[in-house]
Every structure is written in C-alpha cells, then in structure tokens.
Write an enzyme that holds these catalytic residues in place. Structure first.
Site, short mmCIF file in Angstrom:
data_model
loop_
_atom_site.label_atom_id
_atom_site.label_comp_id
_atom_site.label_asym_id
_atom_site.label_seq_id
_atom_site.Cartn_x
_atom_site.Cartn_y
_atom_site.Cartn_z
N GLN A 268 0.85 -1.19 0.00
CA GLN A 268 0.00 0.00 0.00
C GLN A 268 0.89 1.25 0.00
O GLN A 268 1.89 1.31 0.72
CB GLN A 268 -0.90 0.02 1.24
N ASN A 302 -0.31 -8.15 4.34
CA ASN A 302 -0.44 -6.87 5.03
C ASN A 302 -1.73 -6.80 5.87
O ASN A 302 -1.71 -6.28 6.98
CB ASN A 302 -0.42 -5.81 3.93
N GLU A 318 -3.00 -15.66 -3.51
CA GLU A 318 -2.36 -14.57 -4.25
C GLU A 318 -1.72 -15.20 -5.50
O GLU A 318 -1.19 -16.31 -5.42
CB GLU A 318 -1.31 -13.93 -3.30
N ASN A 344 -4.47 -18.29 -8.74
CA ASN A 344 -5.16 -17.23 -9.47
C ASN A 344 -6.63 -17.35 -9.08
O ASN A 344 -7.32 -18.29 -9.47
CB ASN A 344 -4.97 -17.42 -10.98
N ASP A 365 -9.38 -7.93 -1.44
CA ASP A 365 -8.74 -6.63 -1.69
C ASP A 365 -8.21 -6.63 -3.12
O ASP A 365 -7.01 -6.68 -3.36
CB ASP A 365 -7.59 -6.42 -0.67
N CYS A 392 -10.41 -0.12 -4.26
CA CYS A 392 -9.81 1.15 -4.69
C CYS A 392 -10.58 1.71 -5.88
O CYS A 392 -10.10 2.62 -6.55
CB CYS A 392 -8.33 0.97 -5.02
#
Ligand SMILES: C[S@@+](CC[C@H](N)C(=O)[O-])C[C@H]1O[C@@H](n2cnc3c(N)ncnc32)[C@H](O)[C@@H]1O
Length: 434
Positions: A268, A302, A318, A344, A365, A392
């Site tokens: 981030q 994170n 991830e 994936n 996220d 985002c």
C-alpha cells in the site's frame, strides 16, 4: 470557449455545458467560469482542456506543487485538503447510490483523512530520457508519452526526493550508460528509514556499468539497502550487489507485526493510512478464536497477518509467486499460523477450495477491476457469515456489492479512507453480513 462549472463529478472532473452538451474539465471548482478547448468529442458529451480560469471560486487555493496540471499525477491540489475529503465523500455517495440504488447515508461513515496531505507516497515510478547532454528524470504528462522533468514530487516521502536529486547527479555523470536506463522505481520505508532503487532498461546492459552507478548511489544515500536492475526478460528485479530478496526487503510495522516487503512486490502506497486500514479491517472482522479467515488477493499478508492474532486459521491466496514467498516469510517472521498459497483466484479457485471448507470470514482486496468472478467462484464453495471488501474503485465495488446483495448478503457499513490525498482516488472498506 467559455463554460460555467455546475458541479464536480466522479473521476476528478468538473461538469459544465456548452450549447446543451455536457463537457468534462479537470482542475476546476463549482461556479467557476473557465475558458476551455475540447480534446475529445462524443455524441452526447465532450472532454476539454482547461485554458484559463476567468472567474475563480473563493474556495480555490494556489497549488503547492509547481508541476500541478502539467505532470498529470494529481487532480485536486487546487482544493484545500479539508474540502477534498468532503468532495470525495459526496462523490462516492452519489456514484454508489446511482450504481446500486441503495440509500447509504446511515451506512457511510465519515472518511478517515490522511494525517499527511503531502509527502505520503512510499513508492514512485519515474521515466528517464536523454535530451542532448542532459539526463531528464520525471513523469509522463496526463494521457501522453511526453516527459515532464521534475526535481521533486510533493506527494513522495522526503527520502524519495533525496533519491531523485542523487539520481539526477549520478546518471548525468554516467550519461553514456545513464541514457540506457528508461525507468526508475524508488521505494522507501519511513518505518525503517530505508529505501531501494530499481533501474529498468529496455535491453540487457553491462552489469559492471550499472554497478558503478549503484555504488555511487549507495554512498550518496546511506539509507539505501540495495540497488536492483530489471529489463523485459526478467519477471522480478535483481540485486546489483548479489543480495537475496530478504536482504533487500524493506521493513514496515503494523502494531507489533513486522511486514517485510520484497523489491517489486505490491505494498500500500500510504504507509500511515495503511496502519489505519489494517485497524479498520481487524475491527470489522470482529473475530473470535474459533473463526477462520480466507483472504483473496492477499499480497504479502499486510491485512491478513494482523488478523491472525484473533483467528483459528488464516489463509491468503495470491497469484504472484514472489509475493506469496514474501507473505509466507512474513508469516514465519511473526510466528503466526497464517499461510499463503499461489492461486489465481479468478480462474483457479476450485484448485484450492472444496465444499468442506469452513471459512467464516472472507476478505477481498482486489485491483481496480474488482472481483466478481472470484466472488462467484468462492460462494460456490463457502458461505462466509462476514465479507470484508477493500476497494480502490467505487464503480467495481458497487457492481460486486450488487451481486452479493442478490446472493443473500446485507451491507452493514461503508468506511472511506483517504489513501491518496491530492488525487481523485478513493479507498473504501465495505462490511457485509449473511
Ligand atoms: C490491491 S493488492 C492488495 C494486496 C494486500 N491485500 C495488501 O493490502 O497489501 C492486490 C493483490 O492482488 C494480486 N492479484 C491480482 N490479480 C490476482 C488474481 N487473479 N488472483 C490472485 N491474486 C491476484 C496482486 O498481485 C496484488 O498483490
């Protein structure tokens, strides 16, 4: 042509009309009269470039950065910071309600402002060009491949700006090889007071020449841990000093957790707001010791590592293999029971999940594209009681929440966090319950 700005709209634009047609203009405020030139015209609307402000809004401030409107990185430097967060809150509410039909006044919490309005970015990516005998370092202009040379970036941490100055001198001294360097990434940790530089070339360049540049940079900037290089053939950057990824990694702290971040891996951008983001996610998860968490798009852990202090089991998925290696290193470093796997999540979730899996909390996220495919796939296997969605991009968040509402989930809260002051970008954390 002159137009009057009626309001600000999503995406950093002001909206005005010319002969009944909607025109979108950047860097303006409501009620301003501005001179503009059309840049792109469609049947029902057009985009324009700002030429002159004929009648400024009383709210307008003089932008702190001399490159504002030229370099294209910021949208809102002409707006005082306290008004920026108000604008973002209002635009998010309008856009989200338009896309979901939901009345969210009660659910939407006030945005967490960023304690630093400037000098908050821990990473920048710069371009390099040679003009005659001068090396130019900078950013591309908005929607163009034209370089704007900069001596600093007011959004970047101070250690990054020191690094830009040193790079300018060192690359200029080595102009013959300096011109082969096309891109530079500078990544710093204010928590550790450290940094790394990654030099990118289009073609393979003699490593000894790059090492000379790296040595000069390291001696000018004692906080640098490593200088790495990268070109098209490499998936990941390589150290010019033969260091392993862990030796080059930067250390960040979230409460008592140590988060190491390998070179070239996602982290981030706003270090302080990231700590707030982590706290919000942990509070919303409200875990008790018997619960299990699955995180999709987990990065280096994170968000999921701090959750592991409260859960029975934490698993992060991830797709980037170096990132997963980094996340598992962090899990061990912090002696947690979290573990991370290369999957994936859009195309291969079935390789990991089974209908016997029992995850109470799903944390996602995703990148800007959102995660509708991964959500559909997950709900085929698991029925989490809570879903925490960190986004985002409000439009893809709205689309994905529409899907979750149809699948039996209820939206409980929406929290905005200002991760990106001076820009139009908005980070949101949504909580849904089944
Ligand atoms: C916005 S980052 C979030 C990372 C992490 N949650 C954090 O806070 O640092 C998104 C992550 O999703 C990963 N990613 C992108 N597409 C993916 C996919 N299809 N499957 C799994 N991971 C993916 C990226 O590599 C990146 O690490």
């Amino acid at each position: 042509m002159q137009i009057k700005i009626e309001k600000l709209v999503f995406g950093g634009w002001g909206l005005g009309k010319y002969k009944g047609k909607v025109v979108f203009v950047p860097y303006v405020l409501p009620e301003e009269v501005v001179e503009v030139a059309l840049t792109k015209e469609k049947k029902n609307y057009a985009f324009a470039r700002l030429i002159e402000i004929i009648s400024p809004s009383p709210e307008r401030q003089s932008p702190p950065c001399p490159y504002f409107t030229v370099c294209g990185g910021c949208d809102y430097q002409h707006i005082p910071y306290s008004l920026q967060t108000e604008v973002k809150q209002k635009l998010f509410q309008e856009e989200f309600t338009r896309l979901t039909g939901l009345e969210i006044t009660e659910l939407l919490k006030p945005m967490f402002p960023s304690p630093s309005h400037l000098f908050y970015r821990n990473r920048v990516q710069l371009k390099v060009e040679r003009e005659g005998y001068k090396i130019k370092i900078g950013f591309y202009k908005r929607d163009s491949r034209e370089l704007v040379a900069v001596d600093k970036c007011l959004l970047a941490e101070k250690l990054i700006n020191q690094t830009i100055s040193a790079l300018q001198e060192v690359l200029q001294r080595h102009i013959a090889i300096g011109k082969e360097i096309k891109g530079i990434e500078i990544f710093v940790s204010p928590d550790e007071g450290s940094g790394i530089v990654i030099l990118s070339t289009l073609v393979e360049v003699n490593k000894r020449h790059l090492q000379a540049i790296a040595e000069e940079l390291m001696s000018a900037l004692p906080f640098l841990k490593d200088v790495l290089f990268k070109h098209r053939a490499f998936a990941f950057p390589r150290s010019l000093f033969e260091k392993g990824y862990t030796q080059s990694a930067l250390l960040f702290k979230i409460d008592d957790f140590k988060i190491m971040c390998y070179p070239g891996v996602f982290f981030q951008i706003n270090t302080n707001q990231n700590k707030i983001l982590s706290k919000i996610v942990t509070q919303l998860a409200a875990l008790h010791k018997e619960e299990s968490v699955l995180e999709l798009y987990a990065g280096i852990g994170n968000l999921s590592l701090p959750l592991s202090a409260y859960a029975k089991r934490v698993v992060g998925l991830e797709s980037n293999c170096l990132t997963v290696k980094n996340a598992n290193y962090n899990a061990q470093l912090n002696k947690t029971k979290a573990f991370f796997k290369i999957v994936n999540v859009e195309t291969a979730l079935e390789s990991f999940l089974t209908t016997d899996d029992n995850f109470n909390c799903l944390l996602v996220d995703p990148p800007r594209q959102g995660c509708i495919r991964a959500l559909k796939q997950s709900l085929n296997f698991i029925q989490p009681t809570k879903i925490i969605y960190v986004s985002c991009h409000p439009a893809t968040l709205a689309r994905d929440i529409n899907y979750l509402l149809k699948s039996g989930y209820k939206l409980k809260s929406l929290q905005l966090i200002d991760m990106f002051p001076q820009t139009q970008h908005i980070e949101t954390v949504a909580l849904l319950h089944r």
